[in-house]
Design a protein around this motif. Structure first.
Motif, PDB file in Angstrom:
ATOM      1  N   ALA A 154       0.828  -1.209   0.000  1.00  0.00           N
ATOM      2  CA  ALA A 154       0.000   0.000   0.000  1.00  0.00           C
ATOM      3  C   ALA A 154       0.862   1.259   0.000  1.00  0.00           C
ATOM      4  CB  ALA A 154      -0.927  -0.012   1.220  1.00  0.00           C
ATOM      5  N   ALA A 155       1.922   1.228   0.798  1.00  0.00           N
ATOM      6  CA  ALA A 155       2.828   2.382   0.837  1.00  0.00           C
ATOM      7  C   ALA A 155       3.480   2.617  -0.516  1.00  0.00           C
ATOM      8  CB  ALA A 155       3.898   2.166   1.910  1.00  0.00           C
ATOM      9  N   GLY A 156       3.881   1.539  -1.184  1.00  0.00           N
ATOM     10  CA  GLY A 156       4.454   1.666  -2.517  1.00  0.00           C
ATOM     11  C   GLY A 156       3.468   2.262  -3.494  1.00  0.00           C
ATOM     12  N   SER A 157       2.208   1.851  -3.407  1.00  0.00           N
ATOM     13  CA  SER A 157       1.186   2.398  -4.295  1.00  0.00           C
ATOM     14  C   SER A 157       0.969   3.882  -4.049  1.00  0.00           C
ATOM     15  CB  SER A 157      -0.131   1.640  -4.111  1.00  0.00           C
ATOM     16  OG  SER A 157      -0.018   0.313  -4.589  1.00  0.00           O
ATOM     17  N   LEU A 158       1.013   4.296  -2.786  1.00  0.00           N
ATOM     18  CA  LEU A 158       0.869   5.716  -2.472  1.00  0.00           C
ATOM     19  C   LEU A 158       2.008   6.532  -3.077  1.00  0.00           C
ATOM     20  CD1 LEU A 158      -0.324   5.522   1.252  1.00  0.00           C
ATOM     21  CD2 LEU A 158      -1.667   6.262  -0.727  1.00  0.00           C
ATOM     22  N   ILE A 159       3.211   5.966  -3.044  1.00  0.00           N
ATOM     23  CA  ILE A 159       4.350   6.660  -3.659  1.00  0.00           C
ATOM     24  C   ILE A 159       4.131   6.796  -5.166  1.00  0.00           C
ATOM     25  CG2 ILE A 159       6.815   6.495  -4.187  1.00  0.00           C
ATOM     26  CD1 ILE A 159       7.155   5.105  -1.456  1.00  0.00           C
ATOM     27  N   VAL A 160       3.664   5.721  -5.804  1.00  0.00           N
ATOM     28  CA  VAL A 160       3.412   5.753  -7.243  1.00  0.00           C
ATOM     29  C   VAL A 160       2.375   6.817  -7.589  1.00  0.00           C
ATOM     30  CG1 VAL A 160       2.383   4.447  -9.155  1.00  0.00           C
ATOM     31  CG2 VAL A 160       4.070   3.362  -7.676  1.00  0.00           C
ATOM     32  N   LEU A 161       1.310   6.870  -6.805  1.00  0.00           N
ATOM     33  CA  LEU A 161       0.234   7.820  -7.082  1.00  0.00           C
ATOM     34  C   LEU A 161       0.660   9.266  -6.845  1.00  0.00           C
ATOM     35  CD1 LEU A 161      -2.722   5.851  -5.450  1.00  0.00           C
ATOM     36  CD2 LEU A 161      -2.284   6.170  -7.899  1.00  0.00           C
ATOM     37  N   GLY A 162       1.672   9.461  -6.019  1.00  0.00           N
ATOM     38  CA  GLY A 162       2.057  10.817  -5.663  1.00  0.00           C
ATOM     39  C   GLY A 162       3.287  11.372  -6.346  1.00  0.00           C
ATOM     40  N   HIS A 163       4.014  10.534  -7.100  1.00  0.00           N
ATOM     41  CA  HIS A 163       5.295  10.995  -7.639  1.00  0.00           C
ATOM     42  C   HIS A 163       5.389  10.972  -9.166  1.00  0.00           C
ATOM     43  CE1 HIS A 163       6.420  10.521  -3.437  1.00  0.00           C
ATOM     44  NE2 HIS A 163       7.488  11.236  -3.691  1.00  0.00           N
ATOM     45  N   GLY A 164       4.345  10.627  -9.860  1.00  0.00           N
ATOM     46  CA  GLY A 164       4.320  10.735 -11.312  1.00  0.00           C
ATOM     47  C   GLY A 164       5.495  10.069 -11.990  1.00  0.00           C
ATOM     48  N   ALA A 165       6.221  10.840 -12.816  1.00  0.00           N
ATOM     49  CA  ALA A 165       7.318  10.303 -13.611  1.00  0.00           C
ATOM     50  C   ALA A 165       8.486   9.825 -12.753  1.00  0.00           C
ATOM     51  CB  ALA A 165       7.808  11.355 -14.606  1.00  0.00           C
ATOM     52  N   HIS A 166       8.560  10.293 -11.516  1.00  0.00           N
ATOM     53  CA  HIS A 166       9.663   9.930 -10.630  1.00  0.00           C
ATOM     54  C   HIS A 166       9.305   8.762  -9.700  1.00  0.00           C
ATOM     55  CE1 HIS A 166      11.705  13.538 -11.989  1.00  0.00           C
ATOM     56  NE2 HIS A 166      10.648  14.254 -11.669  1.00  0.00           N
ATOM     57  N   ARG A 167       8.236   8.050 -10.023  1.00  0.00           N
ATOM     58  CA  ARG A 167       7.754   7.024  -9.093  1.00  0.00           C
ATOM     59  C   ARG A 167       8.747   5.888  -8.902  1.00  0.00           C
ATOM     60  NH1 ARG A 167       5.013   6.654 -13.864  1.00  0.00           N
ATOM     61  NH2 ARG A 167       4.932   4.645 -14.937  1.00  0.00           N
ATOM     62  N   GLN A 168       9.412   5.431  -9.967  1.00  0.00           N
ATOM     63  CA  GLN A 168      10.328   4.302  -9.807  1.00  0.00           C
ATOM     64  C   GLN A 168      11.519   4.639  -8.912  1.00  0.00           C
ATOM     65  OE1 GLN A 168      11.115   2.983 -13.874  1.00  0.00           O
ATOM     66  NE2 GLN A 168       9.721   1.263 -13.574  1.00  0.00           N
ATOM     67  N   PRO A 169      12.236   5.739  -9.150  1.00  0.00           N
ATOM     68  CA  PRO A 169      13.336   6.078  -8.235  1.00  0.00           C
ATOM     69  C   PRO A 169      12.853   6.298  -6.803  1.00  0.00           C
ATOM     70  CG  PRO A 169      13.496   7.357 -10.262  1.00  0.00           C
ATOM     71  CD  PRO A 169      12.167   6.671 -10.291  1.00  0.00           C
ATOM     72  N   SER A 170      11.673   6.872  -6.651  1.00  0.00           N
ATOM     73  CA  SER A 170      11.152   7.144  -5.312  1.00  0.00           C
ATOM     74  C   SER A 170      10.850   5.847  -4.572  1.00  0.00           C
ATOM     75  CB  SER A 170       9.882   8.002  -5.400  1.00  0.00           C
ATOM     76  OG  SER A 170      10.161   9.257  -5.981  1.00  0.00           O
ATOM     77  N   VAL A 171      10.240   4.890  -5.251  1.00  0.00           N
ATOM     78  CA  VAL A 171       9.946   3.600  -4.630  1.00  0.00           C
ATOM     79  C   VAL A 171      11.243   2.889  -4.249  1.00  0.00           C
ATOM     80  CG1 VAL A 171       9.004   1.286  -5.022  1.00  0.00           C
ATOM     81  CG2 VAL A 171       7.712   3.288  -5.747  1.00  0.00           C
ATOM     82  N   LEU A 172      12.227   2.918  -5.141  1.00  0.00           N
ATOM     83  CA  LEU A 172      13.498   2.249  -4.875  1.00  0.00           C
ATOM     84  C   LEU A 172      14.255   2.920  -3.731  1.00  0.00           C
ATOM     85  CD1 LEU A 172      14.567   1.534  -8.557  1.00  0.00           C
ATOM     86  CD2 LEU A 172      14.037  -0.168  -6.797  1.00  0.00           C
ATOM     87  N   LEU A 173      14.184   4.240  -3.658  1.00  0.00           N
ATOM     88  CA  LEU A 173      14.836   4.948  -2.561  1.00  0.00           C
ATOM     89  C   LEU A 173      14.170   4.596  -1.230  1.00  0.00           C
ATOM     90  CD1 LEU A 173      16.891   6.988  -1.534  1.00  0.00           C
ATOM     91  CD2 LEU A 173      15.247   8.815  -2.054  1.00  0.00           C
ATOM     92  N   ALA A 174      12.848   4.536  -1.227  1.00  0.00           N
ATOM     93  CA  ALA A 174      12.132   4.153  -0.001  1.00  0.00           C
ATOM     94  C   ALA A 174      12.496   2.724   0.403  1.00  0.00           C
ATOM     95  CB  ALA A 174      10.627   4.281  -0.217  1.00  0.00           C
ATOM     96  N   GLU A 175      12.615   1.848  -0.580  1.00  0.00           N
ATOM     97  CA  GLU A 175      13.017   0.469  -0.289  1.00  0.00           C
ATOM     98  C   GLU A 175      14.419   0.427   0.310  1.00  0.00           C
ATOM     99  OE1 GLU A 175      13.586  -3.894  -2.457  1.00  0.00           O
ATOM    100  OE2 GLU A 175      13.098  -2.136  -3.672  1.00  0.00           O
ATOM    101  N   ALA A 176      15.337   1.202  -0.265  1.00  0.00           N
ATOM    102  CA  ALA A 176      16.708   1.243   0.247  1.00  0.00           C
ATOM    103  C   ALA A 176      16.735   1.736   1.689  1.00  0.00           C
ATOM    104  CB  ALA A 176      17.567   2.148  -0.640  1.00  0.00           C
ATOM    105  N   LEU A 177      15.934   2.752   1.996  1.00  0.00           N
ATOM    106  CA  LEU A 177      15.897   3.293   3.356  1.00  0.00           C
ATOM    107  C   LEU A 177      15.335   2.272   4.343  1.00  0.00           C
ATOM    108  CD1 LEU A 177      14.694   6.946   2.608  1.00  0.00           C
ATOM    109  CD2 LEU A 177      16.984   6.208   3.318  1.00  0.00           C
ATOM    110  N   LEU A 178      14.304   1.546   3.935  1.00  0.00           N
ATOM    111  CA  LEU A 178      13.737   0.520   4.815  1.00  0.00           C
ATOM    112  C   LEU A 178      14.745  -0.599   5.073  1.00  0.00           C
ATOM    113  CD1 LEU A 178      10.075   0.240   3.489  1.00  0.00           C
ATOM    114  CD2 LEU A 178      10.758   0.784   5.842  1.00  0.00           C
ATOM    115  N   LEU A 179      15.453  -1.003   4.033  1.00  0.00           N
ATOM    116  CA  LEU A 179      16.447  -2.068   4.197  1.00  0.00           C
ATOM    117  C   LEU A 179      17.608  -1.595   5.061  1.00  0.00           C
ATOM    118  CD1 LEU A 179      16.413  -3.553   0.587  1.00  0.00           C
ATOM    119  CD2 LEU A 179      15.523  -4.632   2.660  1.00  0.00           C
TER     120      LEU A 179
END
Length: 212
Positions: A71-96
Motif C-alpha cells: 500500500a505504501a508503494g502504491s501511495l508513492i506511485v500515485l504521488g510521484h508521477g514520472a519519478h515514481r520508480q526512483p522514489s519507490v526504490l529509494l524508499a526500499e533502500a531506506l527501509l532495508l
C-alpha cells in the motif's frame, strides 16, 4: 511491462534482490518468508489446522506487514508521477538500511518488520495508475507466463516471448542462493548489501529516466 531491454534488466535486478532478501529472511524466520506471501498463507493454514497458534500469528503478521508495504508503494506511485520508480526504490533502500541498523542494535524483530515492508513496497516499481503492475518478489505468475508463451511460440506466436519471464525466475533463484550464503556468513548484517543495491538501482533509474 517487459517490453524493453531496460525494463527486463531492471525487473531481473529487482527479482534477484527479492530472492536475496527472501533467502536471508527464510533462514532468519526458520521457514517463513519475507516476500512470498502464498507460502506464508499456506504455512498459516497448516499451523491453524495443527493448532500451532504462534506460527499462525507470525505468518499473519508477516502478511499484514507485506500488504502495508504494498500500500505504501502504491501511495508513492500515485504521488510521484514520472519519478515514481526512483522514489519507490529509494524508499526500499531506506527501509532495508533501517533493518540493517535495527539488527546492529540487537532488534532483530524490528529488522524483519522493515524487511517485509520493503518487499511489499518493491512490487510498486512497475505499477501503473489503476493498480496494474508486475510482481517482483514472487515468480509464480512469471512461471505461468513462461508456460503460456511457450504454448503460443509452438503455435506460431513470438518465438522468444517467454524468455524474459524465465529470466525473472532465474534471477530470483540466483538471488536466494546469494542471500543464503550471505546470511551464513554475517547473519542479518547481509541486508546492508541489499540496501546498497536498492540505492544504486534508484540512482541508475533516475539517470536513465533523464536520458529519456
Amino acid at each position: 511491462m517487459l517490453d524493453s531491454r531496460r525494463n527486463v534488466a531492471l525487473a531481473c535486478a529487482l527479482s534477484a534482490l527479492a530472492g536475496y532478501v527472501d533467502g536471508i529472511g527464510y533462514l532468519q524466520l526458520g521457514g517463513l518468508f519475507v516476500s512470498f506471501m502464498s507460502g506464508n498463507s499456506t504455512r498459516m493454514g497448516v499451523a491453524i489446522a495443527q493448532a500451532h497458534w504462534q506460527t499462525a500469528v507470525e505468518a499473519l503478521g508477516l502478511i499484514a506487514l507485506f500488504v502495508t508495504g504494498a500500500a505504501a508503494g502504491s501511495l508513492i506511485v500515485l504521488g510521484h508521477g514520472a519519478h515514481r520508480q526512483p522514489s519507490v526504490l529509494l524508499a526500499e533502500a531506506l527501509l532495508l538500511a533501517a533493518a540493517a541498523l535495527a539488527y546492529t542494535f540487537g532488534q532483530s524483530s524490528l529488522a524483519v518488520a522493515a524487511i517485509v515492508l520493503a518487499m511489499g513496497l518493491e512490487n510498486a516499481v512497475f505499477q501503473i495508475h489503476g493498480g496494474a503492475g508486475l510482481g517482483l518478489t514472487y515468480v509464480t505468475g512469471a512461471l505461468v507466463k513462461v508456460g503460456q508463451l511457450m504454448a503460443k511460440a509452438v503455435t506460431g506466436g513470438a518465438r522468444w516471448a517467454w524468455a524474459p519471464n524465465l529470466m525473472l525466475w532465474a534471477a530470483l533463484v540466483a538471488g536466494s542462493v546469494l542471500g543464503a550464503l550471505a546470511y551464513v556468513w554475517i547473519n542479518l548484517a547481509a541486508i546492508w548489501f541489499a540496501a546498497a543495491a536498492a540505492l544504486i538501482l534508484s540512482g541508475i533509474v533516475t539517470a536513465t529516466n533523464r536520458k529519456h
